[in-house]
Write an enzyme that holds these catalytic residues in place. Sequence first.
Site, PDB file in Angstrom:
ATOM      1  N   ASN A   1      14.589 -13.057 -22.706  1.00 23.88           N
ATOM      2  CA  ASN A   1      14.300 -11.896 -22.182  1.00 23.88           C
ATOM      3  C   ASN A   1      13.913 -11.684 -20.835  1.00 23.88           C
ATOM      4  OD1 ASN A   1      12.447 -13.298 -24.801  1.00 23.88           O
ATOM      5  ND2 ASN A   1      11.516 -11.450 -24.699  1.00 23.88           N
TER       6      ASN A   1
ATOM      7  N   SER B   1      19.690  -7.423 -32.100  1.00 26.04           N
ATOM      8  CA  SER B   1      19.764  -6.065 -32.395  1.00 26.04           C
ATOM      9  C   SER B   1      20.242  -4.731 -31.697  1.00 26.04           C
ATOM     10  CB  SER B   1      17.929  -6.230 -31.904  1.00 26.04           C
ATOM     11  OG  SER B   1      17.693  -4.802 -31.207  1.00 26.04           O
TER      12      SER B   1
ATOM     13  N   HIS C   1      18.915  -0.902 -30.363  1.00 21.99           N
ATOM     14  CA  HIS C   1      19.023  -0.758 -29.225  1.00 21.99           C
ATOM     15  C   HIS C   1      18.679  -1.802 -28.243  1.00 21.99           C
ATOM     16  CE1 HIS C   1      14.671  -2.254 -28.616  1.00 21.99           C
ATOM     17  NE2 HIS C   1      14.730  -3.051 -29.592  1.00 21.99           N
TER      18      HIS C   1
ATOM     19  N   CYS D   1       6.057  -6.759 -24.557  1.00 19.08           N
ATOM     20  CA  CYS D   1       5.576  -5.985 -25.956  1.00 19.08           C
ATOM     21  C   CYS D   1       4.283  -7.429 -25.819  1.00 19.08           C
ATOM     22  CB  CYS D   1       6.498  -7.122 -26.515  1.00 19.08           C
ATOM     23  SG  CYS D   1       7.696  -7.187 -26.855  1.00 19.08           S
TER      24      CYS D   1
HETATM   25  C1  LIG Z   1      14.131  -7.101 -28.401  1.00 19.46           C
HETATM   26  C2  LIG Z   1      13.902  -8.571 -28.525  1.00 19.46           C
HETATM   27  C3  LIG Z   1      13.830  -9.400 -29.805  1.00 19.46           C
HETATM   28  C4  LIG Z   1      13.137  -7.366 -31.056  1.00 19.46           C
HETATM   29  O1  LIG Z   1      14.000  -6.963 -31.597  1.00 19.46           O
HETATM   30  P1  LIG Z   1      13.684  -5.435 -32.286  1.00 19.46           P
HETATM   31  O2  LIG Z   1      15.409  -5.206 -32.753  1.00 19.46           O
HETATM   32  O3  LIG Z   1      13.019  -4.347 -31.109  1.00 19.46           O
HETATM   33  O4  LIG Z   1      13.033  -5.909 -32.713  1.00 19.46           O
HETATM   34  C5  LIG Z   1      13.645 -10.219 -30.412  1.00 19.46           C
HETATM   35  N1  LIG Z   1      14.084 -10.840 -29.909  1.00 19.46           N
HETATM   36  C6  LIG Z   1      14.462 -10.641 -28.683  1.00 19.46           C
HETATM   37  C7  LIG Z   1      15.107 -12.176 -27.167  1.00 19.46           C
HETATM   38  C8  LIG Z   1      14.080  -9.935 -28.185  1.00 19.46           C
HETATM   39  O5  LIG Z   1      14.310  -9.375 -26.801  1.00 19.46           O
END
Ligand SMILES: *Cc1c(COP(=O)(O)O)cnc(C)c1O
Length: 385
Positions: free
Chosen positions: A147, A195, A197, A321
Amino acid sequence: MIYLDHSATTPLDSRVLDAMRPYLESDFCNPSSVYRAGQEARRAVEDAREKVAHLIGARPKEIIFTSGGTEANNTAIKGIAGLHRKGHIITSAIEHPAVLKVVKWLEKHGFDATYIGVGQDGVVDPDSVRQAIRKDTTLITIMHANNEVGTIQPIEEIASIAHEHNIIFHTDAVQTAGKLEIDVDKMGIDLLSLSGHKFYAPKGVGCLYIRKGLKIETFMHGGHQEWGKRAGTENVAGIVGLGRAAEIALAEMQEEHERIRKLRDRLEAGIAERISDVIFNGSRDRRLYSICNVCVKYVEGEAMLLNLDFHGIAASSGSACTSGSLEPSHVLLAMGISPEIAHGSLRFSLGRSNTEEDIEKVIEVLPPVVAKLREMSAFPRKSAP
Ligand SMILES: *Cc1c(COP(=O)(O)O)cnc(C)c1O
């Protein structure tokens, strides 16, 4: 606002909102209810399940809906660990905290773990995974794309190494779902998290893919929803949104890939041309087309962010984060970047809403911001600017 933080979250696509709206307004019934309106909600949930399954080459019965990526990762990793009580888990040093902290927690509860390092390019070497395998290794969990720097991991090779040793393979595909083609069968994935969003569905909904026949220990106990694997009344509107977002992402994937990659490449070329002493992070050929992660030497990432924000540009340094803390990114450190240089990192993550004008604006605004900050900088200047 010029929004260049799509890896943190994405805006809700209006087409997704349109699909969700009835389930937020009139169609409120519980999918477990027997009367017709309840069964209509059930049908909507199952229709979404098909669409999400289709996005990753899975069967609908292999999808369980969760509250997002974090819950999917927790369900997968604790779910496999819970079957064994002790054993060994292999992961990488550059995972999202929603994997790293789960594994760290398991270490406090009787498990051993190996955190595979990465090279300067931010890619996990499958051979180091092979070498880390022990007799009691029960799970290998390696993310699909990172990420922060966007590096794409060789998960097919790692999955096949896992299976040679009868080890289960999980991948956090939150950054790639809806962006890259995923086929869980071809890629040998046993468990996959995604996920909503991160690809234009609302926050608070995601899913875990669980390969047919694979048993995991449930930690959300209650009603019989999701075949007893995840109790709790379904987030019907969110799930419908996730399904619609999956459908749109699949239909537009190729086109968006090309368009966004060009914008990202233009951004990097512009930065390289106009700002001295920059380092672009992450393998050049194994990375997500939407992310530009760059270290600007002798400047603080946070200071650049505040200045960019003043010009209406939203980006991030490190991951959402970790920003707010002054710790340099664990991903950049794992790639061998010094803490001083890691402090000057910026992540631009592009998406559906971005245009050429957005990118030109950043290329225009960032160089004078950097020049100003370097002038004020207390960092020792190691080379001429
Ligand atoms: C955003 C993200 C998550 C967390 O997902 P949520 O739906 O916000 O809990 C986990 N892993 C990666 C690689 C992410 O980018």
